[in-house]
Design an enzyme around this catalytic site. Sequence first.
Site, PDB file in Angstrom:
ATOM      1  N   GLU A 157       0.816  -1.213   0.000  1.00 54.91           N
ATOM      2  CA  GLU A 157       0.000   0.000   0.000  1.00 54.91           C
ATOM      3  C   GLU A 157       0.853   1.268   0.000  1.00 54.91           C
ATOM      4  O   GLU A 157       0.501   2.287   0.613  1.00 54.91           O
ATOM      5  CB  GLU A 157      -0.972  -0.009   1.182  1.00 54.91           C
ATOM      6  CG  GLU A 157      -1.938  -1.170   1.129  1.00 54.91           C
ATOM      7  CD  GLU A 157      -3.095  -1.047   2.098  1.00 54.91           C
ATOM      8  OE1 GLU A 157      -3.980  -1.898   2.039  1.00 54.91           O
ATOM      9  OE2 GLU A 157      -3.113  -0.086   2.896  1.00 54.91           O
ATOM     10  N   GLU A 210      -4.091  -9.873   1.803  1.00 59.00           N
ATOM     11  CA  GLU A 210      -4.532  -9.594   3.172  1.00 59.00           C
ATOM     12  C   GLU A 210      -6.040  -9.650   3.237  1.00 59.00           C
ATOM     13  O   GLU A 210      -6.726  -9.010   2.434  1.00 59.00           O
ATOM     14  CB  GLU A 210      -4.100  -8.190   3.625  1.00 59.00           C
ATOM     15  CG  GLU A 210      -2.782  -8.129   4.343  1.00 59.00           C
ATOM     16  CD  GLU A 210      -2.556  -6.768   4.970  1.00 59.00           C
ATOM     17  OE1 GLU A 210      -1.399  -6.468   5.276  1.00 59.00           O
ATOM     18  OE2 GLU A 210      -3.538  -6.012   5.148  1.00 59.00           O
TER      19      GLU A 210
END
EC number: 3.2.1.21
Length: 558
Positions: free
Chosen positions: A399, A495
């Site tokens: 990210e 995730e």
Amino acid sequence: MKAAILATAAALTGSALADVAHMRRGHDSFHHRRAMHAQEPEETCGCTTEVITFYGSPTLVPISTPSATPTPAPAPETTSTEEVTTTLHSTSTSTVTVTATPETPEVTLPTPGVTSFSSTGVYTIPATTLTVTDTTTVCGATSTELPSGTATYGGVTTVVETSTTVVCPYATVKPSGSTVTSVIETTTYVCPSAGTYTVVPPTTTYVPTSTVMVYPTPATFTPGTYTQDAQTVTVTRTDYTYVCPTFHPELPSSSAPAPTTSAVPTTTAVPTSTVVPSSTTSVPASSSSSSAEVPQTTGSGQMGMTYSPYTNAGGCKSKADVLQDIATIKQKGFTHVRVYSTDCSSLEWIGEGAKQQGLIMILGVYIDSSGVSGAQSQVTDIANWAEWDLVSLIVVGNEAIQNGYCTASELASFITSAKQAFKAAGYSGQVTTTEPINVWESSGSALCSSIDILGANIHPFFNSEVTASQAGKFVQSQVDILEKICPGKDVINLETGWPSKGSANGLAIPGTSQQSEAIKSLRNDVGALSVFFSFSNDLWKSPGAFDVEQYWGCIDQF
């Protein structure tokens, strides 16, 4: 050290492809840094034409004189004689045909197959299994999508920490008659001091439109049985070239069992060039060119678990604790463990535990507020460690775009550079990054050419209209969207999970029973393509949005 691991929570924007209600929100603080020799190729056999020319001595050939027409007798002194000489060359031609029988049968190696699709549609490439008996290095193939205009591809870059001489094998093409042949050559490069060096320059070319470029790369295969999973390819344009993922070796029997509903189909045939059209809409199987097995990407199961080697206070766990945790992950039935960075002796200790337990590692290069330059040392650490038989995937950045640590173009360039460094160190597996869906939608065009598989973090809790029991269906809907962003590339959910404590986010309610319900839903719908977050609660983190950031530990749910 804490400053290097904290990130600012950022809200996700809406999507033109997904309902705003189905977007992930406020989840960036999860991701802090604390946070086949083969038998020798047979000789080429064929027909040989041998031309033999014999040269003889010149031969005198007399020419007969025609009968004389009666005429007055000439004076004696005018008589003359004429002699004509002609030289002939005698040539004899003989053709000899030699038929050679190879001493050994042809050996097929598990190199990537290249298939061209002339029309759009959904195609299925069947699974294949091959056995290799000797170690050999051959030319494999890889591909990258080039934008229109002048572009570069290939090449080898290495990172050294001191003066070093690098001997690097590389694949290239050479003329062979009217065609070209892929060959492996070796170059020696002297790096005078620490730094990054281009050992093999990339190739520069011009393409008038966006083009998938297929080019050779070195591939080394050790003895073993190799499997290539079935592939479902969605072709959205004509004359599309697809490189099948490289075969991966089967794990020894001591390894953790694969999810029961996603067994790898196998055949004993050589890879076929026939592509069968199919109407299936299932997610294509992901694969890797490394020596470690890669998870299936459809169906139920529990593929991977994230692991950070930190104590509740934020320090590094002891080696004994790390080894025990990795053993627990194996005992719970997982096949993969995802690691975010290289600190706290992660490579050495988690690697040792993974080797002992038969687990496969998904490595990480963490990018923080220092940007891509600050992550270069981790690339070097991984390249020097080089335990590639344990690795199926390397994730460069977690990210990083979402957190504002770099731009999409900066990340794409860094991924390409890291891939070259890993390849120079012997890695032949996949490399990617991971971002939430909104970043992929806005930046996919810049990232797709640099990755081998699309990695995303998909957390249903941050959608206020998704209940715990709907978690799996929600993640699958996001995967369906992501599959369209980088055509021809698989999707892996790096995730996913549900918090056990905190404040409600609309219909998304945290709690132990809700976590259990969500994990069950995720396992049933997308478990075989997902890495669950996380092994234990992370009490060293700040509470974050909805006060849930510390409470995602879920190993007890398995």
